[in-house]
Each structure stands twice: as structure tokens, then as C-alpha cells.
Design a protein around this motif. Structure first.
Motif, short mmCIF file in Angstrom:
data_model
loop_
_atom_site.label_atom_id
_atom_site.label_comp_id
_atom_site.label_asym_id
_atom_site.label_seq_id
_atom_site.Cartn_x
_atom_site.Cartn_y
_atom_site.Cartn_z
N ALA A 1 5.60 -9.79 2.63
CA ALA A 1 4.32 -9.53 2.92
C ALA A 1 4.03 -8.43 3.28
CB ALA A 1 4.80 -10.66 4.27
N PHE A 2 5.51 -8.03 4.28
CA PHE A 2 6.14 -6.27 4.71
C PHE A 2 5.68 -5.40 3.63
CE2 PHE A 2 9.34 -3.72 4.80
CZ PHE A 2 9.19 -2.33 5.69
N ALA A 3 6.65 -5.96 2.14
CA ALA A 3 6.49 -4.70 1.13
C ALA A 3 5.05 -5.29 0.51
CB ALA A 3 7.48 -5.40 0.20
N LEU A 4 4.29 -5.80 0.73
CA LEU A 4 3.47 -5.71 0.51
C LEU A 4 1.91 -4.81 1.35
CD1 LEU A 4 1.32 -6.56 -2.17
CD2 LEU A 4 0.35 -8.73 -1.06
N VAL A 5 1.82 -5.54 2.50
CA VAL A 5 0.97 -4.85 3.39
C VAL A 5 1.09 -3.38 3.73
CG1 VAL A 5 0.45 -4.56 5.64
CG2 VAL A 5 0.73 -7.02 4.46
N THR A 6 2.29 -3.07 3.42
CA THR A 6 2.80 -1.71 3.52
C THR A 6 2.57 -0.12 2.93
OG1 THR A 6 5.07 -1.91 3.93
CG2 THR A 6 3.88 -2.07 5.80
N GLY A 7 3.02 -1.06 1.69
CA GLY A 7 2.11 -0.46 0.05
C GLY A 7 0.63 -0.25 0.13
N ALA A 8 0.04 -1.45 0.30
CA ALA A 8 -0.85 -1.18 0.69
C ALA A 8 -1.61 0.06 1.23
CB ALA A 8 -1.90 -2.68 0.75
N MET A 9 -0.93 -0.34 2.10
CA MET A 9 -1.80 0.58 3.43
C MET A 9 -1.49 2.33 3.15
SD MET A 9 -3.03 -0.79 5.74
CE MET A 9 -3.59 0.56 7.27
N GLN A 10 -0.39 2.20 2.71
CA GLN A 10 0.16 3.58 1.96
C GLN A 10 -0.34 4.07 0.88
OE1 GLN A 10 4.65 2.85 0.94
NE2 GLN A 10 5.35 3.49 3.88
N ILE A 11 -0.83 3.56 -0.07
CA ILE A 11 -1.66 3.58 -0.96
C ILE A 11 -3.37 3.76 -0.47
CG2 ILE A 11 -3.26 2.84 -2.90
CD1 ILE A 11 -0.44 1.57 -4.27
N ALA A 12 -3.38 2.98 0.36
CA ALA A 12 -5.25 3.40 0.73
C ALA A 12 -5.09 4.63 1.20
CB ALA A 12 -5.34 2.38 1.98
N PHE A 13 -4.06 4.90 2.50
CA PHE A 13 -3.90 6.57 3.20
C PHE A 13 -3.90 7.49 1.87
CE2 PHE A 13 -0.98 9.66 5.01
CZ PHE A 13 -2.38 9.98 5.75
N ALA A 14 -3.31 7.16 1.24
CA ALA A 14 -2.92 8.33 -0.03
C ALA A 14 -4.12 8.60 -0.75
CB ALA A 14 -1.74 7.56 -1.41
N LEU A 15 -4.65 7.18 -0.75
CA LEU A 15 -6.62 8.42 -1.65
C LEU A 15 -6.91 8.69 -0.21
CD1 LEU A 15 -6.99 4.77 -3.32
CD2 LEU A 15 -6.07 6.88 -4.46
N GLU A 16 -7.27 8.41 0.93
CA GLU A 16 -7.08 9.15 1.41
C GLU A 16 -7.45 10.45 1.82
OE1 GLU A 16 -10.21 8.49 3.70
OE2 GLU A 16 -10.70 7.12 2.36
N LEU A 17 -6.11 10.65 1.96
CA LEU A 17 -5.15 12.19 2.12
C LEU A 17 -5.81 12.66 0.67
CD1 LEU A 17 -1.53 11.86 2.63
CD2 LEU A 17 -4.06 11.81 4.35
N ARG A 18 -5.76 12.18 -0.41
CA ARG A 18 -6.61 13.19 -2.15
C ARG A 18 -7.96 13.82 -1.06
NH1 ARG A 18 -6.77 10.71 -8.27
NH2 ARG A 18 -7.49 12.69 -8.47
N ARG A 19 -8.97 13.09 -1.20
CA ARG A 19 -9.92 12.77 -0.69
C ARG A 19 -10.30 13.67 0.11
NH1 ARG A 19 -13.39 7.91 1.32
NH2 ARG A 19 -12.36 7.11 -1.12
N ALA A 20 -9.60 14.35 1.33
CA ALA A 20 -9.20 15.26 2.53
C ALA A 20 -8.87 16.37 1.38
CB ALA A 20 -8.41 14.63 3.15
N GLY A 21 -7.96 16.33 0.82
CA GLY A 21 -7.62 17.73 0.35
C GLY A 21 -9.09 18.54 -0.74
N ASN A 22 -9.35 17.32 -1.48
CA ASN A 22 -10.39 17.71 -2.62
C ASN A 22 -11.67 18.05 -1.04
OD1 ASN A 22 -9.49 17.20 -4.27
ND2 ASN A 22 -10.50 14.91 -4.35
N GLU A 23 -11.55 17.64 0.27
CA GLU A 23 -12.75 18.12 1.02
C GLU A 23 -12.72 19.40 1.63
OE1 GLU A 23 -13.52 15.54 3.91
OE2 GLU A 23 -14.03 14.11 2.42
N LEU A 24 -11.34 19.83 1.91
CA LEU A 24 -10.60 21.33 2.09
C LEU A 24 -11.11 21.64 1.03
CD1 LEU A 24 -7.51 19.84 4.15
CD2 LEU A 24 -10.41 21.36 5.41
N GLU A 25 -10.32 21.60 -0.08
CA GLU A 25 -10.43 22.58 -1.26
C GLU A 25 -12.30 22.79 -1.60
OE1 GLU A 25 -8.94 23.20 -5.99
OE2 GLU A 25 -9.30 21.25 -4.57
#
Length: 205
Positions: free
Chosen positions: A166-190
Motif C-alpha cells: 500500500a505504501f509503495a502503490l500510493v506514494t508511487g501514484a502520487m509521484q507520477i501524478a506530481f511528475a505529470l504536473e511538473l511536466r505541464r508546468a515546464g511546458n507552460e513556462l516554456e
């Protein structure tokens, strides 16, 4: 430093952070899937898998921290987070006869430490309030998992595997969701710093 330069530097940082974060999330989910599809996994194998997961996760974070010229404070937080993962991975390899309860406590301590660092980064990274909230929420969940593991370690192998998965699954999903948001933020800044093309004047012949 003008606004355009700041945005360019922020975009560069975010672009590299999202890749490392996505990889860490994918590793965490893969680790949880292995546990879920292999319920009869032995303790020694589980310790080895977790050690490898923590070690690779830590090295990935450190590599991401040095991939671009981060601000000193941000790099220090990321390097510290990576070193914690490396230390935990090395520790479980050094003590392969670690008990099930000892492994659970090691994961709990790592979870709490990572959560605290993610909460700190939520206030430090150049993010919008929504993205900072997402990163902070991931940190809070990580701390909560660690506290639950310490307070109610459970009884037997099934409870141990369920908590770790449960720990690995939830934290992994949160990290991927945040990574996608970071990618979107980078695209917006670009998009904000990309110079607008000057229209070619039409000549009349």
C-alpha cells in the motif's frame, strides 16, 4: 535577473525534476505490483527487493539533482532525499538477516523522512499553489503511512506485505501524478518565455 530569465531557469529545473520523479513513481508501483502478485515471497527476497528499490530510487534522485544547475537550497533538499534512499538501501543489504518488524520500521522511517522533505520542497520549488499542494499532499500521505507503520505494525506476513504494498502503490501514484504536473508546468513556462515569431511583412509586387 528579469522575469524571462527566471522563468527559463524554472522551466529547466522542472523539466529535469519531472523525469526523475516519474521514474521513482514507476519504480514504487513496480515494487508494489511484485509484492501483490507474489504473496508467498520470502522475507530475504523481500528485503533484497526493497533494498534495490530504495537504492535505485535514491540514486535517481541524486542524478536528477545534479543534472542541471539548481538553486543551492533546492539541490541540497534533493540530494539529502536521495542520500536517505541510498542509506536505507545499503543498510538492508548490510543486514540481510533483518527481521520482518525491523524491515517495516526501516520503511516507516524512510517514509516519514521522504514525506517531510517533500513538504519542504512544496514551499521551495517554483510551483503554482495547486502543484505545491499536490506535492505537499504526497508528503503528508508519506508521513501518515510511516506513522501508521510505527503505531500499528500488524501481525504476520500478510499484514506486513499489505502495508508495504500500500505504501509503495500510493506514494508511487502520487509521484507520477506530481511528475505529470511538473511536466505541464515546464511546458507552460516554456510557452511564456518562447519569443513570439515576428510576422513576415507582405510585399506587394
Amino acid at each position: 535577473m528579469n522575469l524571462q530569465t527566471q522563468l527559463q531557469e524554472g522551466e529547466q529545473e522542472l523539466t529535469h525534476i519531472w523525469k526523475a520523479t516519474a521514474l521513482r513513481g514507476a519504480l514504487a508501483i513496480a515494487f508494489s505490483v511484485v509484492i501483490l502478485i507474489w504473496p508467498n515471497i520470502g522475507l530475504a527476497t523481500l528485503i533484497a527487493l526493497f533494498g534495490a528499490f530504495a537504492l535505485v530510487s535514491g540514486l535517481t534522485t541524486i542524478a536528477g539533482a545534479f543534472s542541471v544547475p539548481f538553486a543551492r537550497g533546492r539541490r541540497a533538499w534533493l540530494v539529502f532525499e536521495g542520500l536517505i534512499g541510498v542509506a536505507v538501501g545499503v543498510a538492508v543489504f548490510i543486514w540481510p538477516d533483518l527481521s520482518a518488524l525491523g524491515l517495516l520500521y526501516a520503511i516507516a522511517a524512510w517514509s516519514i523522512t521522504l514525506g517531510i522533505i517533500e513538504i519542504a520542497l512544496a514551499f521551495d520549488l517554483p510551483l503554482s499553489s495547486e502543484r505545491s499542494l499536490l506535492l505537499g499532499l504526497g508528503g503528508v500521505l508519506s508521513v501518515a503511512f510511516g506513522v501508521i507503520m510505527f503505531a500499528h505494525p500488524g501481525a504476520g506476513a500478510v499484514a506486513l506485505l499489505a502495508l508495504i504494498a500500500a505504501f509503495a502503490l500510493v506514494t508511487g501514484a502520487m509521484q507520477i501524478a506530481f511528475a505529470l504536473e511538473l511536466r505541464r508546468a515546464g511546458n507552460e513556462l516554456e510557452d511564456r518565455v518562447r519569443p513570439h515569431a515576428t510576422p513576415t511583412p507582405v510585399t506587394q509586387g
